[in-house]
Design a protein around this motif. Structure first.
Motif, PDB file in Angstrom:
ATOM      1  N   GLN A 121      82.521 -11.705  48.022  1.00 26.24           N
ATOM      2  CA  GLN A 121      82.508 -13.116  48.409  1.00 26.24           C
ATOM      3  C   GLN A 121      83.292 -13.992  47.445  1.00 26.24           C
ATOM      4  OE1 GLN A 121      78.606 -14.740  49.114  1.00 26.24           O
ATOM      5  NE2 GLN A 121      79.386 -16.723  49.799  1.00 26.24           N
ATOM      6  N   GLY A 122      83.520 -13.507  46.237  1.00 27.27           N
ATOM      7  CA  GLY A 122      84.146 -14.322  45.205  1.00 27.27           C
ATOM      8  C   GLY A 122      83.111 -14.817  44.221  1.00 27.27           C
ATOM      9  N   THR A 123      83.548 -15.184  43.039  1.00 25.45           N
ATOM     10  CA  THR A 123      82.610 -15.595  41.991  1.00 25.45           C
ATOM     11  C   THR A 123      81.923 -16.906  42.349  1.00 25.45           C
ATOM     12  OG1 THR A 123      84.241 -16.868  40.737  1.00 25.45           O
ATOM     13  CG2 THR A 123      84.089 -14.497  40.262  1.00 25.45           C
ATOM     14  N   LEU A 124      80.674 -17.027  41.921  1.00 26.63           N
ATOM     15  CA  LEU A 124      79.937 -18.265  42.166  1.00 26.63           C
ATOM     16  C   LEU A 124      80.610 -19.433  41.469  1.00 26.63           C
ATOM     17  CD1 LEU A 124      77.512 -19.814  43.284  1.00 26.63           C
ATOM     18  CD2 LEU A 124      76.234 -19.107  41.239  1.00 26.63           C
ATOM     19  N   ASP A 125      81.121 -19.202  40.263  1.00 19.89           N
ATOM     20  CA  ASP A 125      81.781 -20.269  39.512  1.00 19.89           C
ATOM     21  C   ASP A 125      82.921 -20.870  40.324  1.00 19.89           C
ATOM     22  OD1 ASP A 125      82.601 -21.978  37.495  1.00 19.89           O
ATOM     23  OD2 ASP A 125      83.630 -20.429  36.347  1.00 19.89           O
ATOM     24  N   LEU A 126      83.789 -20.028  40.872  1.00 14.20           N
ATOM     25  CA  LEU A 126      84.910 -20.550  41.653  1.00 14.20           C
ATOM     26  C   LEU A 126      84.433 -21.194  42.941  1.00 14.20           C
ATOM     27  CD1 LEU A 126      87.877 -21.015  42.144  1.00 14.20           C
ATOM     28  CD2 LEU A 126      88.058 -18.698  43.059  1.00 14.20           C
ATOM     29  N   ARG A 127      83.461 -20.607  43.601  1.00 11.72           N
ATOM     30  CA  ARG A 127      82.983 -21.191  44.862  1.00 11.72           C
ATOM     31  C   ARG A 127      82.388 -22.580  44.636  1.00 11.72           C
ATOM     32  NH1 ARG A 127      78.866 -18.013  46.648  1.00 11.72           N
ATOM     33  NH2 ARG A 127      79.016 -16.359  45.084  1.00 11.72           N
ATOM     34  N   GLU A 128      81.747 -22.779  43.504  1.00  7.31           N
ATOM     35  CA  GLU A 128      81.238 -24.116  43.179  1.00  7.31           C
ATOM     36  C   GLU A 128      82.399 -25.089  42.935  1.00  7.31           C
ATOM     37  OE1 GLU A 128      76.970 -22.947  41.062  1.00  7.31           O
ATOM     38  OE2 GLU A 128      78.767 -23.218  39.825  1.00  7.31           O
ATOM     39  N   ARG A 129      83.424 -24.630  42.258  1.00  4.43           N
ATOM     40  CA  ARG A 129      84.593 -25.495  42.017  1.00  4.43           C
ATOM     41  C   ARG A 129      85.310 -25.813  43.339  1.00  4.43           C
ATOM     42  NH1 ARG A 129      82.016 -25.728  38.326  1.00  4.43           N
ATOM     43  NH2 ARG A 129      82.397 -25.159  36.149  1.00  4.43           N
TER      44      ARG A 129
END
Length: 434
Positions: free
Chosen positions: A77-85
């Protein structure tokens, strides 16, 4: 199989491969990259506008200080950090928590192109119909072709997709016994035309699709690159159900990192992740960390302003040169953002047939036929203004104008008529684009 030829493999290809052809843009890369050629062809952002020293230092620190994580496998899904950004970035355009924008429903992809491919894999069976603006993004046409779907174009004018044409096309497809799965649209600073779907039409298009049970795939690579005030809110900011929002950092940061995303309806998120894992296992952890760090430590909002100013200056240079130099009866769009202008040639001229003469004159563009699935666009060309500096843009238009004048002279001398079958399959109205 020693000494095999192409024929030795032809019968072994999967059915979906047999109709694949190189795009008009790919075919131009070899010649357009020559230094003596003024390229108005590609859609490359002006990376030199970035603070490259700071970006280079950031990338070095990611490898040296966080290499054990950034150079490792990640999750599908992709990193949570990037998804938040990413959610912070979408909020600038009005896609916020109230619209259902949650890191849980964001899927990170390898650029916007893979986002398109994932949606096609989820929803398209061979023979399905995709509705798309005419003209539309050439990369999307390649994805839909690979999925063995049929693209049916919907007419545009200077205010974007024409709602009445959309209704008529939906009805026509239904009468033919075919099934339209979704509408693919680039409503803001569209590629290739540069036009923007008007505020009033956005609601009408969404209402039409909802009544027809038609999904909407909104591609928005350029929405934050407006020159003259804010763009209308994205379709996804207005409806959360049935609208897939696709975007990328290729135009607002760096295309070489290949990081994009999909904001999907919650019910579809898991299927997208599974498809992503089957295709690439996981997006690049290093590229994701680079984008996330850029968004959290650098003045990226200010960088967007820099890009806008650079592209506004170059848009103005292109429009000024077209006005001053192009032959009479040539028309073009006047975009308020994005990277492209769509030009319509004087009657009877064929942009693709002119390409050898243009390359000989050391100027490149993309012929309009590449942006249609039905053979339309012979009398059109896409011109990019984001990459060449203003003085090169003007020189490129000067060379291009000379090519058009030579082509017109030859037609007058040899008595050639209009292009046979010019712009087949299009529907009225098309002011400004036909």
């Amino acid at each position: 199989m020693t000494g095999t030829t192409l024929d030795d493999y032809t019968d072994r290809y999967a059915q979906r491969v047999r109709g694949m052809t190189a795009s008009e843009i790919r075919a131009l890369f070899a010649v357009a990259s020559r230094p003596e050629v003024v390229s108005l062809a590609g859609g490359a952002p002006y990376i030199a506008a970035l603070p490259l020293d700071a970006v280079g230092e950031m990338l070095g620190q990611l490898a040296s200080e966080h290499g054990t994580s950034t150079l490792q496998y990640g999750i599908g899904q992709g990193t949570l950090d990037l998804r938040e950004r990413i959610c912070e970035v979408m909020a600038l355009s009005g896609i916020d928590v109230a619209c259902g924008a949650s890191p849980e429903d964001v899927v990170v992809t390898v650029g916007g192109q893979q986002a398109l491919d994932l949606v096609a894999r989820l929803f398209l069976d061979p023979g399905d119909v995709v509705l798309a603006e005419g003209p539309t993004y050439v990369g999307a046409l390649g994805v839909f072709q690979a999925a063995q779907a049929q693209v049916v174009h919907v007419a545009m004018d200077d205010d974007g997709l024409v709602p009445e044409a959309l209704e008529a096309t939906i009805a026509e497809v239904a009468r033919s016994g075919r099934r339209a799965k979704f509408l693919y649209t680039i409503p803001t600073y569209q590629n290739p035309t540069g036009v923007t779907l008007s505020e009033e039409r956005r609601e009408r298009v969404l209402d039409i699709c909802e009544r027809a049970g038609l999904l909407v795939v909104e591609d928005d690579p350029y929405g934050q690159l407006g020159f003259d005030g804010a763009a209308p809110a994205p379709l996804r900011a207005r409806r959360r159900d049935g609208v897939f929002y696709l975007s990328t950092f290729s135009k607002t940061f760096a295309p070489g990192l290949r990081v994009g995303w999909i904001l999907a309806p919650h019910a579809v998120r898991d299927k997208l992740v599974i498809a992503n894992e089957a295709q690439v296992l996981c997006p690049s952890a290093f590229a994701q960390a680079a984008v996330a760090t850029y968004l959290s430590t650098m003045p990226w909002r200010q960088q967007l302003k820099v890009y806008r100013e650079v592209y506004r200056e170059r848009r103005d240079a292109l429009l000024s040169a077209l006005t001053d130099l192009m032959p009479e009866d040539t028309t073009w769009t006047e975009p308020n953002g994005g990277l492209f202008v769509w030009a319509t040639l004087p009657e009877g001229l064929d942009a693709k047939a002119m390409m050898p003469r243009a390359i000989a004159a050391r100027v490149a563009y993309v012929p309009g036929v590449g942006f249609y699935a039905d053979g339309s666009g012979a009398g059109n060309m896409r011109l990019n203004f984001s990459f060449p500096p203003p003085e090169r843009i003007r020189e490129g238009v000067r060379r291009l104008a000379g090519v058009l004048e030579q082509e017109a002279d030859m037609r007058r001398v040899f008595g050639a008529g209009p292009i046979a079958g010019d712009r087949p399959g299009t529907r009225e109205p098309r002011p400004g684009l036909a």
